[in-house]
Scaffold this motif. Structure first.
Motif, PDB file in Angstrom:
ATOM      1  N   GLY A 265     -20.953 -61.257 -97.748  1.00 16.31           N
ATOM      2  CA  GLY A 265     -22.142 -61.403 -98.568  1.00 16.31           C
ATOM      3  C   GLY A 265     -22.993 -60.160 -98.556  1.00 16.31           C
ATOM      4  N   ASN A 266     -24.224 -60.304 -99.040  1.00 15.37           N
ATOM      5  CA  ASN A 266     -25.148 -59.180 -99.154  1.00 15.37           C
ATOM      6  C   ASN A 266     -26.082 -59.102 -97.956  1.00 15.37           C
ATOM      7  N   ILE A 267     -26.712 -57.948 -97.810  1.00 13.97           N
ATOM      8  CA  ILE A 267     -27.781 -57.802 -96.819  1.00 13.97           C
ATOM      9  C   ILE A 267     -29.018 -58.497 -97.374  1.00 13.97           C
ATOM     10  N   PRO A 268     -29.554 -59.508 -96.688  1.00 11.32           N
ATOM     11  CA  PRO A 268     -30.724 -60.214 -97.228  1.00 11.32           C
ATOM     12  C   PRO A 268     -31.911 -59.278 -97.399  1.00 11.32           C
ATOM     13  N   THR A 269     -32.544 -59.360 -98.547  1.00  7.22           N
ATOM     14  CA  THR A 269     -33.745 -58.532 -98.770  1.00  7.22           C
ATOM     15  C   THR A 269     -34.867 -58.947 -97.830  1.00  7.22           C
ATOM     16  N   GLN A 270     -34.811 -60.194 -97.348  1.00  2.66           N
ATOM     17  CA  GLN A 270     -35.878 -60.697 -96.467  1.00  2.66           C
ATOM     18  C   GLN A 270     -35.919 -59.992 -95.125  1.00  2.66           C
TER      19      GLN A 270
ATOM     20  N   ASP B 129     -19.383 -52.487 -89.242  1.00  2.00           N
ATOM     21  CA  ASP B 129     -18.050 -53.045 -89.004  1.00  2.00           C
ATOM     22  C   ASP B 129     -18.008 -54.537 -89.335  1.00  2.00           C
ATOM     23  N   ASN B 130     -18.451 -54.882 -90.541  1.00  7.72           N
ATOM     24  CA  ASN B 130     -18.315 -56.226 -91.065  1.00  7.72           C
ATOM     25  C   ASN B 130     -17.705 -56.122 -92.465  1.00  7.72           C
ATOM     26  N   ARG B 131     -17.899 -57.135 -93.294  1.00  9.80           N
ATOM     27  CA  ARG B 131     -17.391 -57.114 -94.665  1.00  9.80           C
ATOM     28  C   ARG B 131     -18.529 -57.333 -95.650  1.00  9.80           C
ATOM     29  N   ILE B 132     -19.654 -56.735 -95.334  1.00  5.09           N
ATOM     30  CA  ILE B 132     -20.853 -56.923 -96.135  1.00  5.09           C
ATOM     31  C   ILE B 132     -20.755 -56.064 -97.390  1.00  5.09           C
ATOM     32  N   SER B 133     -21.107 -56.651 -98.528  1.00  4.14           N
ATOM     33  CA  SER B 133     -20.993 -55.953 -99.803  1.00  4.14           C
ATOM     34  C   SER B 133     -22.359 -55.891-100.480  1.00  4.14           C
ATOM     35  N   GLY B 134     -22.345 -55.456-101.749  1.00  5.41           N
ATOM     36  CA  GLY B 134     -23.589 -55.306-102.485  1.00  5.41           C
ATOM     37  C   GLY B 134     -24.266 -53.993-102.170  1.00  5.41           C
TER      38      GLY B 134
ATOM     39  N   TYR C 231     -35.952 -48.792 -76.643  1.00  2.44           N
ATOM     40  CA  TYR C 231     -36.773 -47.779 -77.310  1.00  2.44           C
ATOM     41  C   TYR C 231     -35.999 -47.027 -78.392  1.00  2.44           C
ATOM     42  N   MET C 232     -34.732 -47.361 -78.607  1.00  3.29           N
ATOM     43  CA  MET C 232     -33.933 -46.744 -79.662  1.00  3.29           C
ATOM     44  C   MET C 232     -34.362 -47.281 -81.028  1.00  3.29           C
ATOM     45  N   VAL C 233     -34.545 -46.383 -81.993  1.00  3.61           N
ATOM     46  CA  VAL C 233     -34.859 -46.772 -83.366  1.00  3.61           C
ATOM     47  C   VAL C 233     -33.660 -46.374 -84.218  1.00  3.61           C
ATOM     48  N   SER C 234     -32.946 -47.372 -84.734  1.00  5.55           N
ATOM     49  CA  SER C 234     -31.650 -47.093 -85.350  1.00  5.55           C
ATOM     50  C   SER C 234     -31.386 -48.045 -86.506  1.00  5.55           C
ATOM     51  N   LEU C 235     -30.716 -47.511 -87.537  1.00  5.65           N
ATOM     52  CA  LEU C 235     -30.227 -48.303 -88.670  1.00  5.65           C
ATOM     53  C   LEU C 235     -28.770 -47.936 -88.878  1.00  5.65           C
ATOM     54  N   ASP C 236     -27.867 -48.893 -88.646  1.00  4.30           N
ATOM     55  CA  ASP C 236     -26.430 -48.657 -88.754  1.00  4.30           C
ATOM     56  C   ASP C 236     -25.823 -49.715 -89.672  1.00  4.30           C
ATOM     57  N   LEU C 237     -25.413 -49.291 -90.880  1.00 11.09           N
ATOM     58  CA  LEU C 237     -24.771 -50.174 -91.854  1.00 11.09           C
ATOM     59  C   LEU C 237     -23.351 -49.705 -92.131  1.00 11.09           C
ATOM     60  N   SER C 238     -22.781 -48.923 -91.242  1.00 12.92           N
ATOM     61  CA  SER C 238     -21.499 -48.274 -91.488  1.00 12.92           C
ATOM     62  C   SER C 238     -20.342 -49.260 -91.507  1.00 12.92           C
ATOM     63  N   ASP C 239     -19.225 -48.786 -92.083  1.00 13.60           N
ATOM     64  CA  ASP C 239     -17.959 -49.518 -92.060  1.00 13.60           C
ATOM     65  C   ASP C 239     -18.093 -50.906 -92.679  1.00 13.60           C
ATOM     66  N   ASN C 240     -18.683 -50.948 -93.871  1.00 15.80           N
ATOM     67  CA  ASN C 240     -18.733 -52.156 -94.679  1.00 15.80           C
ATOM     68  C   ASN C 240     -18.209 -51.813 -96.070  1.00 15.80           C
ATOM     69  N   VAL C 241     -18.518 -52.626 -97.065  1.00 16.21           N
ATOM     70  CA  VAL C 241     -18.109 -52.325 -98.448  1.00 16.21           C
ATOM     71  C   VAL C 241     -19.354 -52.252 -99.335  1.00 16.21           C
ATOM     72  N   LEU C 242     -20.392 -51.631 -98.804  1.00 13.48           N
ATOM     73  CA  LEU C 242     -21.626 -51.467 -99.563  1.00 13.48           C
ATOM     74  C   LEU C 242     -21.414 -50.498-100.714  1.00 13.48           C
ATOM     75  N   SER C 243     -22.093 -50.740-101.813  1.00 15.84           N
ATOM     76  CA  SER C 243     -21.984 -49.878-102.990  1.00 15.84           C
ATOM     77  C   SER C 243     -23.384 -49.554-103.494  1.00 15.84           C
ATOM     78  N   GLY C 244     -23.428 -48.806-104.590  1.00 14.56           N
ATOM     79  CA  GLY C 244     -24.711 -48.406-105.142  1.00 14.56           C
ATOM     80  C   GLY C 244     -25.250 -47.165-104.477  1.00 14.56           C
ATOM     81  N   GLU C 245     -26.484 -46.837-104.806  1.00  8.67           N
ATOM     82  CA  GLU C 245     -27.109 -45.621-104.293  1.00  8.67           C
ATOM     83  C   GLU C 245     -27.835 -45.881-102.980  1.00  8.67           C
TER      84      GLU C 245
ATOM     85  N   ASN D 196     -18.492 -46.496 -96.396  1.00 11.53           N
ATOM     86  CA  ASN D 196     -18.836 -47.492 -97.395  1.00 11.53           C
ATOM     87  C   ASN D 196     -18.388 -46.979 -98.767  1.00 11.53           C
ATOM     88  N   HIS D 197     -18.890 -47.575 -99.830  1.00 10.95           N
ATOM     89  CA  HIS D 197     -18.583 -47.131-101.193  1.00 10.95           C
ATOM     90  C   HIS D 197     -19.852 -46.676-101.899  1.00 10.95           C
ATOM     91  N   LEU D 198     -20.746 -46.049-101.162  1.00 12.27           N
ATOM     92  CA  LEU D 198     -22.014 -45.616-101.726  1.00 12.27           C
ATOM     93  C   LEU D 198     -21.798 -44.449-102.672  1.00 12.27           C
TER      94      LEU D 198
END
Length: 943
Positions: free
Chosen positions: A661-666, A680-685, A741-755, A774-776
């Motif tokens: 599925g997608n990453i919830p906007t919430q 490392d999931n199968r998240i798309s969108g 104390y680590m500040v991190s955003l990791d969305l790697s190794d999925n099937v995300l697309s778009g900009e 991803n497919h960005l």
């Protein structure tokens, strides 16, 4: 005549009560006093009944032997220490009908009943009890203003209003009427608005005891009297106030009669004044918790009566030898307590410290002391508490250090570099209750001498280099322990199947050893259990006791089976870590009984074989801060309700599962979220633009005050989590509790697309940003350089195009960059930080259109494909407009040139159509291959 006198005496006795019993009118008054109390759970007034005519024999009532008049009411709640609320209700004005009442004690009775009822006010009529000499209303839940009518009690010798919640006084001028007052205790009464409090107490010439702790007091030179009138004052307690004077001439230094002076918990910023030496009768000097600077004065040597010196948490900043030399030699044989914790003292302990024969408490913790502990300390036969923890002491401790410490009960030597050289057969002369030896080298054999210390309630021998089997006598010897810590050793042996015989245990730490067996049944009172990093096996018991459990860590074992539903039944469970085991199956659904839901704040399940959808019971964990489900087999979608139901979430790790599925906007509603790992999931969108609203990832967001990964145990080394793998800087790195104390955003190794949303550039506190594999598409946001704290940026293996933003050169903290295998083009931006990155060729590999250093491909003159900030309007729109205008013009010119050439040149026409035939074959093959690849990609995305 004699007969008439006898008759008159009997008549007076009958009217006035005399020695044979109390006055009837006062008996009636006492019964009215009793009616004023609405609750008497302990029966303190059970003897107050009309059936017993002699009220002088009622409990708590003391009468004058000559007149029978009520002189004292001693109604103190003697059971308050056991939790009893005592009498509740109101203080009846019937007390006014006891004209000879000299002593009134209602202390420690919760007059409000200890419930939601508002506390009663302090009655004004008490100021009319003219005979009162002692009034004690301490700890009675009375609130409101202290009535100035109390100033009418001119005979009052003792007034105790301490520990009263909500009681205040804005003006203490009424104290001037208490000319006989010797003892005044108003501790915890709010006196913040009483500016002239110093002058008010200075008007009490008979005062011997003045106790005003926790009153919000301040003082300054202008508010102090020019000369103290307190010529009889022996005890002064102004602790835990807001006294912040910086002068050495403050009035409390000029009271020569003082024997007890407590100024702890204030903000005294001055040096230690020489005037201390004038208080030659001083026995107790407590300056704990101030900001006093410099060495104690040499005038201290005049204090030959000194018994207690406490300068904890000050900035003495000198040598221990000099400090000891300034102590009064004439008092060394009398000093009972020397407390210098956190006083910034360095140097070595002198050998002659053993000459302080009366010393019972020695606290030198949290300093910079070095060298060995002198053997002279072993002569202190009355020493009961020895705290030398958190220093730089070294060397070894021998039996000589303990030879005469027959009274020692508490010892803490932790966080030094010491070892213990003690024979296994040695029997210590002391009877320890608190034995704290973490980081003290005792191994490799298990220390046998502690077997002979059956009174130990708190034992910590963690990280002590023990490589041995846990002796059979251990559990029996410490069955009464409250706190037990043998973690971080190499202790082997099998755990008992049940620890329920440890009836007093509150915390047990056995982690990081080689223990075997299964998770045991637990003591009923246990709050904390750490069995992590052992070799335990078998399932977690479905019912294992400890109903008040707060922390449970069984991570990094070989535990199998499922997570039992009984874990849902712990109302106080805050931290649960079962990571790095062989657990399988679905998590329990947890039937929620309490309206407050579950109290879990930390849930760590990573690296098991757990399956099912995102746990629904987490909806009821509104206090959750750290949630780690990584490296399992959870599937389904990431629910939208996370953003609403888990408002306190700071860390969310879902990597290496099978979420779709997608990453919830919430998720953008999680204002405190500072680590989001969905890799490392199968998240798309597409990546939601709302993620740019996560203020927890901004530079302005304050760091967490409390670390949810740190336990509540007494040991500073206690923690719930051993280590967590975080992918950053191109590699897996293990973080301990500092991961918080680590500040991190990791969305790697999925099937995300778009900009890549430009809104991510608002996350200025990010240290790690990984969007790789991803497919960005589209371009790298031009303002990505706004993330000033970024240390690792990985955008590799996508379909990004355009140039590399020049703002990347502004990232002065960047130590890892990877933009390889995209469709980037143009000149690589230059900058000192970019030039210092390791493996520069690998950073840009797989982008045929890139040129310039560090690549060997040169750029044509004037060709600069790096992306700059737009000058006007939307940059992406202007690029598209110019691109299509150029494309159209080129198409028109080229078309007409070809048309006229073919029309007038025959040879060109033949060559052209032959070329068309050849191009057809090439294009056919190219299109067929592309269609085949796209079909395969779609099938993979939908599987």
């Amino acid at each position: 005549m004699a007969m008439n006198a006898a008759i008159l005496f009997l008549a007076l006795a009958a009217l006035g009560g005399g020695a044979g019993g109390c006055v009837p009118g006062e008996r009636a008054a006492l019964l009215d006093v009793k009616r004023g109390f609405t609750s008497d759970p302990d029966g303190a007034l059970s003897s107050w009944t009309g059936l017993r005519p002699d009220c002088c024999r009622w409990g708590g009532v003391v009468c004058d032997n000559a007149t029978g008049r009520v002189a004292e009411l001693r109604l103190r709640n003697a059971l308050a220490g056991g939790g009893s609320t005592g009498l509740s209700g109101e203080i009846s004005p019937a007390l006014l009908r006891l004209p000879r009442l000299a002593h009134l004690d209602l202390s420690h009775n919760s007059l409000s009943g200890g419930g939601a009822a508002p506390p009663p006010p302090l009655p004004r009529f008490l100021g009319s009890l003219w005979a009162l000499r002692s009034l004690n209303l301490s700890s009675t839940d009375i609130a409101g203003e202290v009535p100035p009518q109390l100033g009418n009690l001119t005979r009052l010798v003792t007034l105790d209003l301490s520990s009263l919640s909500g009681l205040y006084s804005g003006d203490l001028s009424w104290l001037a009427g208490l000319t006989s007052l010797e003892h005044l205790d108003m501790g915890s009464v709010n006196l913040t608005a009483s500016v002239g409090w110093v002058r008010a107490v200075n008007m009490l010439p008979s005062l011997r005891v003045l106790s005003l702790p926790l009153c919000g007091l301040t003082t300054s030179p202008s508010s102090s009297p020019s000369s103290a009138n307190l010529t009889r004052l022996r005890r002064l307690d102004l602790s835990s106030n807001a006294i912040n004077t910086s002068t050495v001439d403050a009035w409390f230094w000029n009271v020569p009669t003082l024997a007890y002076l407590d100024l702890s918990g204030n903000s005294l910023s001055s040096p230690f004044p020489d005037a201390i030496g004038n208080m030659t009768g001083l026995q107790v000097l407590d300056l704990d918790g101030n900001g006093m600077v410099g060495m104690i004065p040499a005038t201290l040597q005049r204090l030959c009566s000194l018994q207690v010196l406490d300068v904890t948490v000050n900035q003495i900043g000198g040598d221990m030898s000099e400090f000891m030399e300034r102590l009064p030699r004439c008092a060394l044989g009398n000093v009972r307590a020397l407390q210098l914790s956190a006083a910034n003292i360095s140097g070595r302990l002198p050998e002659w410290i053993g000459d302080m024969a009366q010393l019972t408490d020695l606290d030198l913790s949290f300093n910079n002391l070095a060298g060995e502990i002198p053997q002279g300390i072993g002569k202190l036969s009355k020493l009961t508490r020895l705290f030398l923890n958190k220093n730089s002491l070294n060397g070894s401790l021998s039996e000589a250090h303990f030879v005469n410490l027959v009274s020692l009960e508490w010892i803490d030597l932790s966080q030094n570099s010491m070892s213990m050289e003690i024979r296994p057969s040695w029997r210590p002369p002391c009877k320890l209750v608190y034995a704290y030896f973490p980081d003290v080298r005792m191994g490799p054999r298990f220390p046998a001498w502690i077997k002979h210390q059956p009174d130990i309630k708190y034992l910590d021998i963690s990280h002590s280099g023990i490589v041995d089997t846990l002796p059979q006598w251990f559990w029996k010897s410490f069955s009464d322990a409250v706190y037990l810590n043998i973690s971080v050793n190499q202790i082997s042996g099998r755990l008992p199947s049940s620890l329920r015989f440890m009836n007093s245990s509150l915390a047990i730490y056995l982690g990081a050893n080689n223990l075997t067996g299964s998770v045991p049944l637990l003591p009923e009172k246990l709050l904390v259990l750490d069995l992590s990093r052992n070799s335990l096996s078998g399932p977690i018991p479905s019912e294992f006791g400890a109903p008040e459990l707060v922390e449970l860590d069984v991570s990094s074992n070989r535990i199998n089976g499922t997570v039992p539903a009984s874990l849902c039944q712990f109302p106080n469970l805050l931290h649960l870590d079962v990571s790095n085991n062989d657990l399988t199956g679905h998590l329990p659904r947890c039937r929620i009984v309490s309206s407050d839901g579950l109290g879990l704040t930390t849930l760590i399940l990573y690296n098991n074989n757990l399956s099912g959808e995102f746990p629904v019971f987490l909806k009821h964990c509104k206090a959750m801060t750290f949630l780690d489900l990584a490296q399992n087999m959870f599937s389904g979608i990431i629910p939208e309700w996370i953003g609403r139901k888990l408002p306190s979430l700071t860390h969310l790790r879902l990597r290496s599962n099978m979420f779709t599925g997608n990453i919830p906007t919430q998720l953008g509603e999680l204002g405190d979220l500072q680590l989001l790992d969905l890799a490392d999931n199968r998240i798309s969108g597409s990546i939601p633009r709302s993620l740019g609203n996560m203020t927890g990832m901004t530079q302005e967001h304050p760091p967490l005050a409390l670390n949810p990964l740190t336990g509540y145990g007494a040991s500073g080394n206690d923690r719930i989590v051993d280590s967590l793998p975080i992918v950053t800087k191109g590699q897996d790195r293990d973080y301990t509790s500092g991961v918080i104390y680590m500040v991190s955003l990791d969305l790697s190794d999925n099937v995300l697309s778009g900009e890549i949303p430009e809104e991510l550039s608002a996350l200025t506190g990010l240290v790690n940003l990984n969007l790789s594999r991803n497919h960005l598409n589209g371009t790298i946001p031009w303002n990505i350089g706004a993330i000033k704290k970024l240390e690792s940026l990985d955008l590799s293996m996508n379909m990004l195009s355009g140039g590399i933003p020049s703002s990347l050169s502004d990232l002065t903290s960047l130590s890892h960059l990877n933009v390889s295998y995209n469709n980037l083009s143009g000149t690589i931006p230059q900058g000192n930080q970019l030039r210092s990155l390791a493996n520069p060729a690998y950073i840009y590999i797989g982008n045929a259109g890139l040129c310039g250093p560090p690549l060997s491909k040169n750029c044509s003159s004037g060709d600069d494909g790096s992306v700059q900030a737009p000058l006007h309007g939307d940059k992406s729109l202007s690029e598209k407009v110019f691109f299509y205008l150029g494309l159209a013009a080129g198409f028109v010119v080229g078309l007409w040139l070809v048309f006229f050439s073919l029309l007038f040149v025959k040879a060109w026409r033949s060559a052209y159509f032959q070329a068309i035939d050849m191009a057809y074959d090439v294009v056919y093959v190219f299109v067929a291959v592309r269609l085949s690849r796209r079909s395969s990609a779609k099938e993979s995305a939908t599987s």
